[in-house]
Write a protein that holds these residues in place. Structure first.
Motif, PDB file in Angstrom:
ATOM      1  N   GLU A 320      44.989  71.109  31.194  1.00  0.00           N
ATOM      2  CA  GLU A 320      45.970  70.173  31.752  1.00  0.00           C
ATOM      3  C   GLU A 320      45.460  68.732  31.740  1.00  0.00           C
ATOM      4  O   GLU A 320      46.212  67.802  32.055  1.00  0.00           O
ATOM      5  N   GLY A 321      44.215  68.526  31.380  1.00  0.00           N
ATOM      6  CA  GLY A 321      43.669  67.191  31.253  1.00  0.00           C
ATOM      7  C   GLY A 321      43.425  66.479  32.566  1.00  0.00           C
ATOM      8  O   GLY A 321      43.368  65.242  32.609  1.00  0.00           O
ATOM      9  N   VAL A 322      43.229  67.243  33.653  1.00  0.00           N
ATOM     10  CA  VAL A 322      43.033  66.606  34.963  1.00  0.00           C
ATOM     11  C   VAL A 322      41.558  66.468  35.321  1.00  0.00           C
ATOM     12  O   VAL A 322      41.217  65.838  36.330  1.00  0.00           O
ATOM     13  N   ILE A 323      40.666  67.074  34.524  1.00  0.00           N
ATOM     14  CA  ILE A 323      39.227  66.903  34.717  1.00  0.00           C
ATOM     15  C   ILE A 323      38.562  66.787  33.347  1.00  0.00           C
ATOM     16  O   ILE A 323      39.156  67.126  32.317  1.00  0.00           O
ATOM     17  N   THR A 324      37.331  66.316  33.353  1.00  0.00           N
ATOM     18  CA  THR A 324      36.461  66.395  32.186  1.00  0.00           C
ATOM     19  C   THR A 324      35.207  67.131  32.623  1.00  0.00           C
ATOM     20  O   THR A 324      34.893  67.198  33.824  1.00  0.00           O
ATOM     21  N   PRO A 325      34.457  67.702  31.676  1.00  0.00           N
ATOM     22  CA  PRO A 325      33.238  68.426  32.070  1.00  0.00           C
ATOM     23  C   PRO A 325      32.220  67.550  32.786  1.00  0.00           C
ATOM     24  O   PRO A 325      31.413  68.049  33.567  1.00  0.00           O
ATOM     25  N   GLN A 326      32.270  66.224  32.533  1.00  0.00           N
ATOM     26  CA  GLN A 326      31.253  65.343  33.101  1.00  0.00           C
ATOM     27  C   GLN A 326      31.593  64.853  34.512  1.00  0.00           C
ATOM     28  O   GLN A 326      30.688  64.461  35.266  1.00  0.00           O
ATOM     29  N   GLU A 327      32.856  64.810  34.859  1.00  0.00           N
ATOM     30  CA  GLU A 327      33.242  64.308  36.180  1.00  0.00           C
ATOM     31  C   GLU A 327      32.579  65.134  37.275  1.00  0.00           C
ATOM     32  O   GLU A 327      32.454  66.356  37.148  1.00  0.00           O
ATOM     33  N   SER A 328      32.200  64.470  38.349  1.00  0.00           N
ATOM     34  CA  SER A 328      31.510  65.186  39.428  1.00  0.00           C
ATOM     35  C   SER A 328      32.235  65.027  40.755  1.00  0.00           C
ATOM     36  O   SER A 328      33.016  64.100  40.955  1.00  0.00           O
ATOM     37  N   VAL A 329      31.941  65.963  41.638  1.00  0.00           N
ATOM     38  CA  VAL A 329      32.499  65.977  42.991  1.00  0.00           C
ATOM     39  C   VAL A 329      31.335  66.159  43.954  1.00  0.00           C
ATOM     40  O   VAL A 329      30.437  66.977  43.714  1.00  0.00           O
ATOM     41  N   THR A 330      31.337  65.380  45.033  1.00  0.00           N
ATOM     42  CA  THR A 330      30.279  65.511  46.039  1.00  0.00           C
ATOM     43  C   THR A 330      30.653  66.595  47.050  1.00  0.00           C
ATOM     44  O   THR A 330      31.770  66.618  47.569  1.00  0.00           O
ATOM     45  N   CYS A 331      29.713  67.497  47.283  1.00  0.00           N
ATOM     46  CA  CYS A 331      29.946  68.609  48.210  1.00  0.00           C
ATOM     47  C   CYS A 331      29.194  68.355  49.518  1.00  0.00           C
ATOM     48  O   CYS A 331      27.991  68.102  49.513  1.00  0.00           O
ATOM     49  N   CYS A 362      30.435  76.127  43.597  1.00  0.00           N
ATOM     50  CA  CYS A 362      30.766  75.137  44.611  1.00  0.00           C
ATOM     51  C   CYS A 362      32.246  75.176  44.991  1.00  0.00           C
ATOM     52  O   CYS A 362      33.115  74.902  44.160  1.00  0.00           O
ATOM     53  N   ASN A 363      32.522  75.487  46.243  1.00  0.00           N
ATOM     54  CA  ASN A 363      33.908  75.533  46.716  1.00  0.00           C
ATOM     55  C   ASN A 363      34.560  74.160  46.732  1.00  0.00           C
ATOM     56  O   ASN A 363      35.755  74.017  46.449  1.00  0.00           O
ATOM     57  N   ALA A 364      33.794  73.140  47.073  1.00  0.00           N
ATOM     58  CA  ALA A 364      34.354  71.785  47.123  1.00  0.00           C
ATOM     59  C   ALA A 364      34.809  71.341  45.741  1.00  0.00           C
ATOM     60  O   ALA A 364      35.886  70.731  45.588  1.00  0.00           O
ATOM     61  N   TYR A 365      33.994  71.625  44.720  1.00  0.00           N
ATOM     62  CA  TYR A 365      34.356  71.239  43.358  1.00  0.00           C
ATOM     63  C   TYR A 365      35.659  71.907  42.932  1.00  0.00           C
ATOM     64  O   TYR A 365      36.563  71.258  42.381  1.00  0.00           O
ATOM     65  N   PHE A 366      35.793  73.196  43.208  1.00  0.00           N
ATOM     66  CA  PHE A 366      36.965  73.913  42.697  1.00  0.00           C
ATOM     67  C   PHE A 366      38.203  73.716  43.564  1.00  0.00           C
ATOM     68  O   PHE A 366      39.323  73.807  43.075  1.00  0.00           O
ATOM     69  N   ALA A 367      38.031  73.423  44.832  1.00  0.00           N
ATOM     70  CA  ALA A 367      39.187  73.059  45.650  1.00  0.00           C
ATOM     71  C   ALA A 367      39.770  71.735  45.167  1.00  0.00           C
ATOM     72  O   ALA A 367      40.994  71.563  45.053  1.00  0.00           O
ATOM     73  N   THR A 368      38.892  70.788  44.860  1.00  0.00           N
ATOM     74  CA  THR A 368      39.341  69.502  44.320  1.00  0.00           C
ATOM     75  C   THR A 368      40.036  69.696  42.971  1.00  0.00           C
ATOM     76  O   THR A 368      41.086  69.096  42.698  1.00  0.00           O
ATOM     77  N   THR A 369      39.447  70.544  42.123  1.00  0.00           N
ATOM     78  CA  THR A 369      40.023  70.820  40.802  1.00  0.00           C
ATOM     79  C   THR A 369      41.392  71.460  40.915  1.00  0.00           C
ATOM     80  O   THR A 369      42.334  71.084  40.198  1.00  0.00           O
ATOM     81  N   TYR A 370      41.517  72.421  41.808  1.00  0.00           N
ATOM     82  CA  TYR A 370      42.805  73.116  41.994  1.00  0.00           C
ATOM     83  C   TYR A 370      43.883  72.137  42.429  1.00  0.00           C
ATOM     84  O   TYR A 370      45.008  72.160  41.923  1.00  0.00           O
ATOM     85  N   ARG A 371      43.553  71.268  43.354  1.00  0.00           N
ATOM     86  CA  ARG A 371      44.538  70.289  43.828  1.00  0.00           C
ATOM     87  C   ARG A 371      44.947  69.337  42.709  1.00  0.00           C
ATOM     88  O   ARG A 371      46.112  68.931  42.609  1.00  0.00           O
ATOM     89  N   LYS A 372      44.013  68.981  41.845  1.00  0.00           N
ATOM     90  CA  LYS A 372      44.344  68.113  40.715  1.00  0.00           C
ATOM     91  C   LYS A 372      45.339  68.794  39.770  1.00  0.00           C
ATOM     92  O   LYS A 372      46.221  68.138  39.210  1.00  0.00           O
ATOM     93  N   ILE A 373      45.190  70.102  39.578  1.00  0.00           N
ATOM     94  CA  ILE A 373      46.122  70.841  38.713  1.00  0.00           C
ATOM     95  C   ILE A 373      47.527  70.783  39.294  1.00  0.00           C
ATOM     96  O   ILE A 373      48.500  70.431  38.606  1.00  0.00           O
ATOM     97  N   LEU A 374      47.645  71.131  40.563  1.00  0.00           N
ATOM     98  CA  LEU A 374      48.976  71.202  41.175  1.00  0.00           C
ATOM     99  C   LEU A 374      49.601  69.827  41.367  1.00  0.00           C
ATOM    100  O   LEU A 374      50.828  69.684  41.290  1.00  0.00           O
ATOM    101  N   ASP A 375      48.801  68.822  41.597  1.00  0.00           N
ATOM    102  CA  ASP A 375      49.334  67.484  41.887  1.00  0.00           C
ATOM    103  C   ASP A 375      49.380  66.589  40.651  1.00  0.00           C
ATOM    104  O   ASP A 375      49.539  65.366  40.769  1.00  0.00           O
TER     105      ASP A 375
END
Length: 645
Positions: A320-331, A362-375
């Motif tokens: 869906e193009g909402v993330i790239t492999p390099q982007e990071s999320v702080t947990c 990491c739950n924080a990373y994938f919760a952020t990713t999931y929200r990006k998909i839906l939003d």
């Protein structure tokens, strides 16, 4: 002229009857009319069922002779009931019950009175059958399982019921039919074709010889042999590792969709469902509502997939193009939304990109990713439909259209699913548990194994199937045509690298196998049941998915161990050992093997019934099997290893 009218009418009617009888007996003597003719006795010659072989040519199922006492109720004459019952080893009440059942089925058709006589009982009874008019002995074949493994794979055969008879005229009372497993899935192939003899009877209902010298008799045609995809040695090894545990294991060959092993634990010896003890033994298995040995957890067990589903969310987000492999999320040791926290095992302030997010789960990373998909476009309703469509392209939330006798759809929710709960407004945070494979997401072990195979293939899969070869036939296209997912091939490499890092530096680092690059993902799933109408949390389920090697993969696997604490503690060990067994043919991680043989989860399964306290986080002392049980399992292991060599 009138004086001849009556005479002409009588002659005409007589000629009409004669011509009709002549036509029926000379020109229209077909098999159907013979079946309906009460003056002709029909004796069926039952065929032998086809043999079943494993993928390496090892014979798993053959036949053994058996004898049934048949009855034609209206031909039964007064007899010494006591003597007959003694010969058959039944009580008089059983005699009456069986006779009434046969009479109710049909007074003029034969049906099974007592089945599965031994050779010894047959020899004694045969000499005295002339004394019991209306009864005769019919020879048939029973199954002989040359192995003690694969009960859920092979299935069994049992007598048909009235519902089956009314649906399929091939079967008659007392016939045997595949009830479960391969025996049921390939019943029409294995059963063969009955032979039949038509016996002419006189007006005293006595047999006087073959009808028309046997012109219409047919001989039985033996069922076709089949080769299934299961590797008997890998199946035996998987069942051994799952002893004293409950769960399901599915191993698939990614390049073909062939099922290499299908373990449902606990299991049983298929031979106990053969012969006169079948009914009693089946009842025991059926009534075991706690261990449920007849429940095929590898196909029917519906579980939340837990962290392995993070792989799916990563792939969807990339597509869906909402993330790239390099982007990071702080947990910050979890993901906070509203006044809730989705806890995580990462250190406070850890930054994760796609690869390390998978590696550390990491739950924080994938919760952020999931929200990006839906939003993605500002409309979570559209977003969840797109998310659902991608996940279903991997065979999740759907029947896989395979050749397995049982199965479940699982569940991949979409906006329609949530409309009853959230009829108007719908936000991504409402379903945030889907981000980590919990919430409303539900899968079966075979679906997760298929997902792993699709990832191993970089975007496609073959329908998982159990049949490898049927003599004289080719496999249907549904098993040989690849199914494409909606994810482009280029998006798989970073996800696979993350799975590889799970073994090298992540949550499965202790499970590495020398010289094999294994790509995997651990999972730990909360486990709730109702006890006395109270929702109670039990010990978490242990889940693991993997494939190996990384390039040119030979095996994809999913393991569910109920109440198994966390992913690497039980499920990961089983998966790693089965991968090594399949690829190398021998085991170097004997430490993992030893640990699994020595540790049991039977105490965990007993807790809801004993009232013992639950330890949710897995810090209790594990039950160690008694030395006698360990030695028995070790002997089984030695036999498997000896067979491999």
């Amino acid at each position: 002229m009138r004086q001849f009218l009556l005479f002409i009418s009588v002659i005409g009617v007589g000629l009409l009857f004669i011509s009709r009888l002549f036509y029926l007996q000379v020109y229209n003597t077909n098999t159907q009319s013979l079946y309906e003719d009460n003056a002709i006795r029909k004796v069926f010659d039952l065929p032998k069922r086809g043999f079943v072989y494993d993928r390496n040519g090892e014979l798993l199922v053959s036949n053994q002779p058996s004898y049934d006492v048949m009855v034609i109720p209206r031909e039964v004459e007064p007899l010494d009931t006591l003597e007959f019952c003694q010969l058959l080893k039944i009580e008089k009440e059983d005699f009456i019950s069986k006779y009434e059942k046969a009479y109710h089925y049909s007074p003029r058709l034969e049906s099974v009175f007592v089945s599965h006589l031994s050779k010894e009982d047959y020899a004694v009874l045969q000499e005295k059958m002339r004394k019991f008019k209306g009864f005769y002995i019919q020879k048939r074949s029973l199954r002989h399982y040359t192995t003690t493994i694969g009960a859920n794979v092979l299935g069994d055969i049992g007598e048909v019921n009235n519902r089956i008879i009314s649906r399929d005229p091939y079967y008659r009372m007392g016939d045997l039919i595949g009830k479960q497993g391969v025996e049921a899935s390939y019943e029409n192939t294995l059963r063969g074709v009955k032979g039949i003899k038509f016996i002419q009877k006189d007006r005293f209902n006595r047999n006087i010889g073959p009808y028309k010298d046997g012109k219409f008799d047919t001989i039985p045609v033996q069922g076709k042999d089949i080769t299934i995809t299961i590797d008997a040695q890998l199946q035996a090894y998987g069942e051994l590792l799952m002893k004293n545990k409950r769960g399901g294991v599915i191993a698939i060959e990614p390049s073909s969709g062939e099922i290499l092993a299908m373990v449902a634990a606990p299991t049983y010896d298929p031979n106990i469902l053969v012969g006169r003890e079948r009914s009693k033994n089946f009842t025991k298995l059926y009534n075991d509502s706690i261990a449920k040995p007849l429940f095929n957890r590898s196909l029917q067990g519906v579980y939340e997939p837990g962290s392995p589903f993070k792989l799916m969310n990563a792939l969807i987000a990339l597509q869906e193009g909402v993330i790239t492999p390099q982007e990071s999320v702080t947990c910050y040791k979890g993901y906070r939304y509203g006044n809730r926290v989705m806890k995580c095992h990462c250190n406070y302030g850890t930054r994760n990109n796609l690869i390390t997010g998978i590696q550390r789960s990491c739950n924080a990373y994938f919760a952020t990713t999931y929200r990006k998909i839906l939003d993605k476009d500002g409309n979570a309703s559209h977003g969840i439909d797109a998310w659902s469509k991608h996940a279903k392209s991997f065979g999740l939330g759907e029947f896989l259209n395979n050749d397995l006798y049982v199965g479940q759809k699982g569940r991949i929710p979409d906006r329609d699913y949530y409309r009853g709960i959230y009829p108007k407004t719908f936000y991504s945070t409402y379903t945030i548990s889907n981000a980590i494979g919990q919430g409303e997401v539900a899968t079966t072990p075979i679906q997760l194994a298929n997902m792993a195979a699709a990832i191993a293939n970089r975007g496609y899969y073959y329908t998982p199937h159990i049949i490898k070869h049927i003599e004289g036939e080719t496999l249907p296209e549904q098993f040989t045509e690849p199914k494409q997912t909606t994810i482009e091939k280029r998006h798989f490499e970073p996800v696979i690298e993350g799975m590889l890092q799970v073994y090298k530096n992540g949550t499965a680092a202790s499970l590495q196998v020398k010289d094999i690059e294994i790509c995997g993902k651990t999972g730990t799933v909360e486990n709730f049941i109702k006890i006395d109408s109270v929702k109670t949390q039990l010990t978490d389920h242990s889940i693991f998915v993997a494939f190996a090697p990384k390039d040119n993969p030979k095996i994809a696997i999913a393991v569910f161990v109920e109440n198994g604490y966390w992913g690497s503690r039980f499920a990961g060990k089983v998966a790693s050992l089965m991968i090594e067994k399949h690829i190398k043919g021998y085991i170097t991680r004997t430490d993992l093997e030893e640990w699994l043989l020595r540790h049991s989860l039977q105490d965990e399964y007993a807790k809801p019934y004993t009232g013992e306290p639950f330890q949710i986080n897995g810090y209790t002392t594990l039950q160690v099997v008694q030395e006698q049980e360990y030695n028995r399992l070790k002997n089984e292991l030695n036999k498997i290893n000896k067979t491999d060599n």
